[in-house]
Write a protein that holds these residues in place. Sequence first.
Motif, PDB file in Angstrom:
ATOM      1  N   ASN A   1       6.796  32.699  58.456  1.00  0.00           N
ATOM      2  CA  ASN A   1       5.548  32.223  58.719  1.00  0.00           C
ATOM      3  C   ASN A   1       5.807  30.106  58.979  1.00  0.00           C
ATOM      4  O   ASN A   1       6.802  29.830  58.089  1.00  0.00           O
TER       5      ASN A   1
ATOM      6  N   GLN B   1       5.662  30.868  53.461  1.00  0.00           N
ATOM      7  CA  GLN B   1       6.272  29.852  54.403  1.00  0.00           C
ATOM      8  C   GLN B   1       7.839  29.688  54.128  1.00  0.00           C
ATOM      9  O   GLN B   1       8.473  29.939  53.307  1.00  0.00           O
ATOM     10  N   TYR B   2       8.435  29.611  55.644  1.00  0.00           N
ATOM     11  CA  TYR B   2       9.624  29.590  55.918  1.00  0.00           C
ATOM     12  C   TYR B   2      10.353  30.532  55.069  1.00  0.00           C
ATOM     13  O   TYR B   2      11.251  29.899  54.578  1.00  0.00           O
TER      14      TYR B   2
ATOM     15  N   ASN C   1       1.058  27.989  55.847  1.00  0.00           N
ATOM     16  CA  ASN C   1       0.472  28.814  54.994  1.00  0.00           C
ATOM     17  C   ASN C   1      -0.945  30.189  54.202  1.00  0.00           C
ATOM     18  O   ASN C   1      -1.115  31.306  54.008  1.00  0.00           O
TER      19      ASN C   1
END
Length: 788
Positions: free
Chosen positions: A710, A674-675, A713
């Motif tokens: 994204n 993520q991120y 998750n």
Amino acid sequence: MRLSRLTLTTYFALGSTCVLAQAPLKPVLEEVVVTSTRQEEALQSIPISVSILSNDYISQLNLHNLEEAAASIPNIQMLNDAGGTQLFIRGIGSGINFGFEQSVGTFIDNVYYGRGRSTRSAFLDIERVEILKGPQSTLFGKNTIAGAINISTAQPTAITEGYVNSSYTSEINGKQITTVVNTPISSSLRVRAAALFYEDQGYVENTAPNGEDGPQQEEGIGRLSLAWSATEDIEFTLKGEVGRYKVIGRNDMISLANPEATAIYQLYGDPNFTADFDYKKASRDLPNRPQEDLTQTQNLQLTSVINLPNGTLRSITAYQGYDAEHIMDADYGPIPFLDRERHEDHRQLSQEFLLNGSLSRSVDYFAGAYFQQGKLDSHQTTKFMLSSIPLVESRLVALTGLAPGVMDADNVTHFDQDSHSYSAFASLTWRPADKIQTELGVRYSKEHKEISKSSIVAAPGETVTDPERAFALSSFNPISPLRTPPFSLALANEYSYQKERTEEHWTGHLNLQFIPSNQHMMYLKLSNGFKAGGFDEDNALGLEESAEFEDETVHAVELGSKSVLADNRVRFNVAWFYSEYKDIQASTFDGNCCFIVGNAAKSETQGVELDIEIALTQAFTLSSAIAYLEAEYKMFPNAACNEDQVLAWQADSVNNPSGSRAGCKQDLSGKPLQYAPHWAANMRLDYQTFVANNSDFRLGIEAVYTDDFNIANDQDAFLKQESYTKYNAYSRLTFAAWAFSLIGKNLSNEKTSNWGNDVPLASIGFSKTYYQFIEPPRTIEFQVAYHF
């Protein structure tokens, strides 16, 4: 990565004819001093990748809080989601669970703030913000596995000064006033007082009947600092701060809904409902339960500094606490059938001793000891009113044979945690030759946690305080379901358990530096770190396998170079990094009611970060930061499925004859975290000119680029944030004691999301329906300040 704003070390006295007659001075960059090693050092001399937000930069763009500040820094993501605060550096952060501790440690005036909610408040009289990337476990301690944020507030000085700053922001009808007064009381006693009041009307319109627009903010902070020089070698600083942070409504909305969900929303909620990602939404709350988030903080700190013949001894004693109340519309739509209320009480007491000095001309030492005691009490109520959707309820009545209304319920949970942390560290810096320096550091840490958790499922409004029902069998069985209620969707069970865990860690780092000249330095840093394990605060079903998660660890290497070129006109820093994480803590929504918490086997992050600052002329300065990142799971075979995978699983009657969602798993090995955008960049141009006596004009423009990344998750393609570029700008005219500023943020009016997920209860008609949080639109702010 946003480095400190470039300022010129040339000074002008425009009122002096002799100065005006001098030849122009060469533009140079000012040396930047930081405390990223827990001691004051020049930025260019420390072997760490650091981003700096100076007081000047924060005030020019009037960055309101850490979330706004992080948005300008490549490889940094911070967001306030449905109920908590998430902070990511280089793709590593903490997921959705109130039992998680932070992957990025936040320190304010050398005090560790262990809960994300503690750092939500507005910036007030900030000297600078330092963002340290990569593990920082030796000097800063636990839960800095991804990095650390080191915030320094302005300290009392011996000068009588202060300012009043007032501003108005368009689009959100925002009003802010900040006051700071600093004065010496005597030759040895100084005081500094600061206060901030802020309110706005939010930027998302709620079109549902009686819906709250949001997020409307109300904030007040007060701080008083006293500095006393008891002797020439002994200094005490006492700081007290209280704050109140309230948010009404939220910036979430249903951005996509399947046809059945849309029909349900229109039939039982808002006949005009349409799913969209814009600055309008339709959301309704349960009666007398409006969406609100209130946090009240109390902080007290005493710092003592004693200068020794060959070093310095510091003592930092701190108390911090907050009380939080939070009510959220947990179904995110116009039908008031699901909400969640949380009361959270957190207290933390810490004591740290730091000792540094020199053993010889070539050897320096730094050592410390730390103790922390914390208590977290969380009380949560989830209200489920399926009778608000008769169409859906009638289907379940026919399927289960239960009477209408029986499936309505309140789930009440209690989570109490006590924790104790102990650690000690020592590091030695050795300079065997003029151009070589090496540093070795090691820290021992021990942590103990005890929790008590219980869950009750009751009829709406039922009294659920009976201790025999709440805690039955808890002292005999570490986890013991009490009963399964007539709650056919199995969103929660009744249970009660108590658990405890103790963990110990050795962490450290090795820095090797080669310093060929005063303008160049190269370094190699090897380090490791850990993030404490703990207990799943949600765990709605009381599953023993989900009750506890393990600690995660990291081994990292960073190779970098820092240079000052062209007669101090150019600052050029570059770093390559590689980090390997094991047992990384992950939290993934199951599409129905709960977040599944576990440990991913292995993750890796690697990339390059580049910072360039150039004093183009005496008037123009340019800064640029570029980051490339590869962050992925190397091994995560049993992750929760996204919605497309769940639908495929349910359609497979051979493998899944019951149609259950629970057995669906996906392999995220090789998938991005993520991120973690591959590319991110920031470019800023500043202009400054003196226009008259005691008057100057400043102008700046900033472009912030982020590649796609994204949000969820589970790698759901719909929740990917596409790449974007945002532009910010400011202009400031200073005349004598007055300053007038015009500030524009997100001038390109990009619609971006920093959090989103599946709408709950996909299995009863809301499959392929999503909510997202939208970030602020373009705003224009006018500011007036008076300095004295």
